[in-house]
Design a protein around this motif. Sequence first.
Motif, short mmCIF file in Angstrom:
data_model
loop_
_atom_site.label_atom_id
_atom_site.label_comp_id
_atom_site.label_asym_id
_atom_site.label_seq_id
_atom_site.Cartn_x
_atom_site.Cartn_y
_atom_site.Cartn_z
N ASP A 72 1.75 7.12 7.06
CA ASP A 72 2.82 6.19 6.75
C ASP A 72 4.16 6.63 7.37
O ASP A 72 4.42 7.83 7.45
CB ASP A 72 2.96 6.08 5.23
CG ASP A 72 1.67 5.58 4.57
OD1 ASP A 72 0.58 5.89 5.09
OD2 ASP A 72 1.75 4.90 3.55
N HIS A 73 4.94 5.67 7.76
CA HIS A 73 6.23 5.82 8.47
C HIS A 73 6.00 5.78 9.98
O HIS A 73 6.23 4.76 10.61
CB HIS A 73 7.03 7.07 8.08
CG HIS A 73 7.66 6.97 6.74
ND1 HIS A 73 8.80 6.25 6.51
CD2 HIS A 73 7.28 7.50 5.54
CE1 HIS A 73 9.12 6.33 5.23
NE2 HIS A 73 8.20 7.07 4.61
N LEU A 74 5.61 6.92 10.59
CA LEU A 74 5.31 7.00 12.04
C LEU A 74 6.45 6.51 12.94
O LEU A 74 6.19 5.91 13.99
CB LEU A 74 4.01 6.23 12.37
CG LEU A 74 2.73 6.72 11.71
CD1 LEU A 74 1.53 6.01 12.31
CD2 LEU A 74 2.55 8.23 11.84
N ALA A 111 0.61 3.04 -6.18
CA ALA A 111 1.76 3.60 -6.91
C ALA A 111 1.66 5.12 -6.94
O ALA A 111 0.65 5.67 -7.40
CB ALA A 111 1.77 3.03 -8.33
N LYS A 112 2.72 5.77 -6.47
CA LYS A 112 2.71 7.23 -6.37
C LYS A 112 3.51 7.86 -7.51
O LYS A 112 4.53 7.32 -7.94
CB LYS A 112 3.38 7.68 -5.07
CG LYS A 112 2.76 7.07 -3.80
CD LYS A 112 3.57 7.49 -2.56
CE LYS A 112 3.35 6.56 -1.38
NZ LYS A 112 2.02 6.64 -0.80
N SER A 113 3.08 9.06 -7.92
CA SER A 113 3.94 9.92 -8.72
C SER A 113 4.90 10.59 -7.73
O SER A 113 5.03 10.13 -6.60
CB SER A 113 3.08 10.96 -9.44
OG SER A 113 2.49 11.85 -8.49
N GLY A 120 -0.68 10.28 4.05
CA GLY A 120 0.49 11.14 4.26
C GLY A 120 1.73 10.39 4.70
O GLY A 120 1.64 9.36 5.37
N HIS A 121 2.89 10.93 4.28
CA HIS A 121 4.18 10.51 4.83
C HIS A 121 4.39 11.37 6.07
O HIS A 121 4.59 12.58 5.95
CB HIS A 121 5.32 10.85 3.86
CG HIS A 121 5.44 9.97 2.67
ND1 HIS A 121 4.51 9.92 1.67
CD2 HIS A 121 6.42 9.10 2.32
CE1 HIS A 121 4.92 9.05 0.74
NE2 HIS A 121 6.07 8.54 1.12
N LEU A 122 4.35 10.76 7.24
CA LEU A 122 4.37 11.55 8.48
C LEU A 122 5.29 10.95 9.53
O LEU A 122 5.43 9.73 9.62
CB LEU A 122 2.94 11.61 9.03
CG LEU A 122 1.99 12.46 8.17
CD1 LEU A 122 0.60 11.93 8.22
CD2 LEU A 122 2.03 13.90 8.60
N SER A 129 0.81 -1.23 0.00
CA SER A 129 0.00 0.00 0.00
C SER A 129 0.84 1.28 0.00
O SER A 129 0.30 2.36 0.27
CB SER A 129 -0.94 -0.02 1.21
OG SER A 129 -0.18 -0.08 2.42
N HIS A 130 2.13 1.18 -0.32
CA HIS A 130 2.98 2.38 -0.34
C HIS A 130 4.19 2.12 -1.23
O HIS A 130 5.15 1.48 -0.80
CB HIS A 130 3.41 2.72 1.10
CG HIS A 130 4.26 3.95 1.24
ND1 HIS A 130 4.19 4.77 2.34
CD2 HIS A 130 5.22 4.49 0.44
CE1 HIS A 130 5.05 5.77 2.20
NE2 HIS A 130 5.70 5.62 1.06
N THR A 131 4.14 2.59 -2.49
CA THR A 131 5.30 2.43 -3.38
C THR A 131 5.47 3.67 -4.27
O THR A 131 4.52 4.40 -4.52
CB THR A 131 5.22 1.18 -4.30
OG1 THR A 131 4.48 1.50 -5.49
CG2 THR A 131 4.58 -0.01 -3.61
N HIS A 132 6.70 3.87 -4.72
CA HIS A 132 7.04 4.99 -5.62
C HIS A 132 7.73 4.42 -6.86
O HIS A 132 8.95 4.54 -6.99
CB HIS A 132 8.05 5.93 -4.94
CG HIS A 132 7.66 6.48 -3.60
ND1 HIS A 132 7.38 7.81 -3.39
CD2 HIS A 132 7.55 5.90 -2.37
CE1 HIS A 132 7.12 8.03 -2.10
NE2 HIS A 132 7.21 6.88 -1.46
N PRO A 133 7.01 3.76 -7.77
CA PRO A 133 7.71 3.08 -8.87
C PRO A 133 8.01 3.96 -10.09
O PRO A 133 8.69 3.50 -11.00
CB PRO A 133 6.72 1.97 -9.25
CG PRO A 133 5.38 2.57 -8.95
CD PRO A 133 5.57 3.51 -7.79
N THR A 178 6.32 -1.82 1.24
CA THR A 178 7.74 -1.77 0.89
C THR A 178 8.30 -0.35 0.83
O THR A 178 9.50 -0.16 0.98
CB THR A 178 8.01 -2.40 -0.50
OG1 THR A 178 7.28 -1.65 -1.48
CG2 THR A 178 7.64 -3.86 -0.53
N ASP A 179 7.45 0.67 0.51
CA ASP A 179 7.96 2.02 0.23
C ASP A 179 8.96 1.95 -0.93
O ASP A 179 9.91 2.74 -0.98
CB ASP A 179 8.61 2.63 1.48
CG ASP A 179 8.88 4.13 1.34
OD1 ASP A 179 8.38 4.74 0.38
OD2 ASP A 179 9.60 4.69 2.19
N CYS A 180 8.76 1.00 -1.84
CA CYS A 180 9.70 0.80 -2.95
C CYS A 180 10.02 2.13 -3.63
O CYS A 180 9.14 2.78 -4.19
CB CYS A 180 9.04 -0.17 -3.94
SG CYS A 180 10.00 -0.43 -5.43
ZN LIG Z 1 7.30 6.81 0.62
#
Ligand SMILES: [Zn+2]
Length: 440
Positions: A290-292, A167-169, A268-270, A98-102, A342-344
């Motif tokens: 996400d992160h925390l 998948a994030k931009s 959010g990335h927090l 649920s968290h990737t940057h491909p 993964t935060d890929c």
């Molecule tokens: Zn990230």
Amino acid sequence: MTASKKTKDCAERALLLVNIGQLLTVRPAAGKPGPRRGPELKELGIIEDGAVLCIGGKIVSVGGTKDALRDPWLKKNRKNVIEIDCEGQVVLPGFVDSHTHPAFVNPRLADFEQRISGATYEDIAEAGGGIRSSLESVRAASRSQLAEKVSDALHEMAEQGTTTVEAKSGYGLTVESELKSLEAIRDAAARWPGTVVPTLLGAHVVPKEFQGRPSRYVELVCEEMIPHAARRKLAKFVDVFCERGAFTIDDTVKIFEAATKHGLSVRGHLCQLSQCELSRLLDFDPASFDHLDYVSNADVAILAQRNTIATLVPGANYFLGQGKYPPARTLIDAGVPVALATDCNPGSSPTSSMPFVMSLACTHMKMSPAEAIAGATINGAWALRLQDRKGSIESGKDADLAVFETEDYREIPYWFASNRCAFAVLNGTLVASGGSGELA
Ligand SMILES: [Zn+2]
């Protein structure tokens, strides 16, 4: 018959998996609504000698092998069913990453070496490395080049048991290149049998051309990127990197307001490097924080009452060489719903492996193997608001399965950095591991 014809048949025809040593349904024991929290995170709903029948990309029945084979419909139609003998292997819901940057072009090897020589993530960012160093190549890339990169990542993920990917931009940071990145994600998603959820991360960092006037950049995100992405249905979520050196909590509130106004959900990335006031963002009903790594006790107590998922991404802690990992035990024991992802991405977590992340969660965050599995499946589905379709093996849900060459589910996080996934089923389509592509 060609491979693609077989694959299509497989998605449309019935698919029966039998002789499953451990079938991890990840069904809730008490049938409670909401994401899994506290002790519920350990409930895997295991069926021994299990079977799953899928038709038309959906799961239609789940149970024991003997009962499945006695089913009158199956007896009559067995010739038309693709049957797979799992020979005692483990089957679980396909992972929901649920968290990737491909959507990037190059690995960040200079950052990697500098960090080995002692530079921190923030030192590198201040010197023009980090996220900013990925911008030029993404801005210069064509949409199809970028789509190719995203496709490669998606295929690698499927080979390791992942069937749903957010998948994030976020490596273009101009209106044009952010929309191009989202289009590339959409193109790659159309060619992949799994499910992709696109997120606009225009607020990843303030790009060089806006240095010294970050509020102008926030305006660009709110007034151009978000409306265009929403109108063209290119994103389901809007994300913000809220951190010193990136965006403030006030910026995040503004961006979440714009997202909400345009009908997009937020995440959010927090608290990756420092604490922030999460409670200010709860009015926007974020799908996940996400992160925390640095969450305060007061915010832990608040999150325990909410359905916003705490998505932990220990691949980043590992790759940045941090001794400290996200406080999974504190969060889980307080009742906060936790997911793993993964935060890929090329800077801080170049991995597409959910089993590796689960292994880190076990060894460095003291999550049990069962908790890691629920965090990587059903709570990942909640983090993407796909809990009605994904994350557990129940009739009516999408046919998303991962088959592992192990006898016991605990081996999945145990054998770290080796891929034991035999094959995955993505919306009814089989994808084999080991580079042999789709099969039937
Ligand atoms: Zn990230």
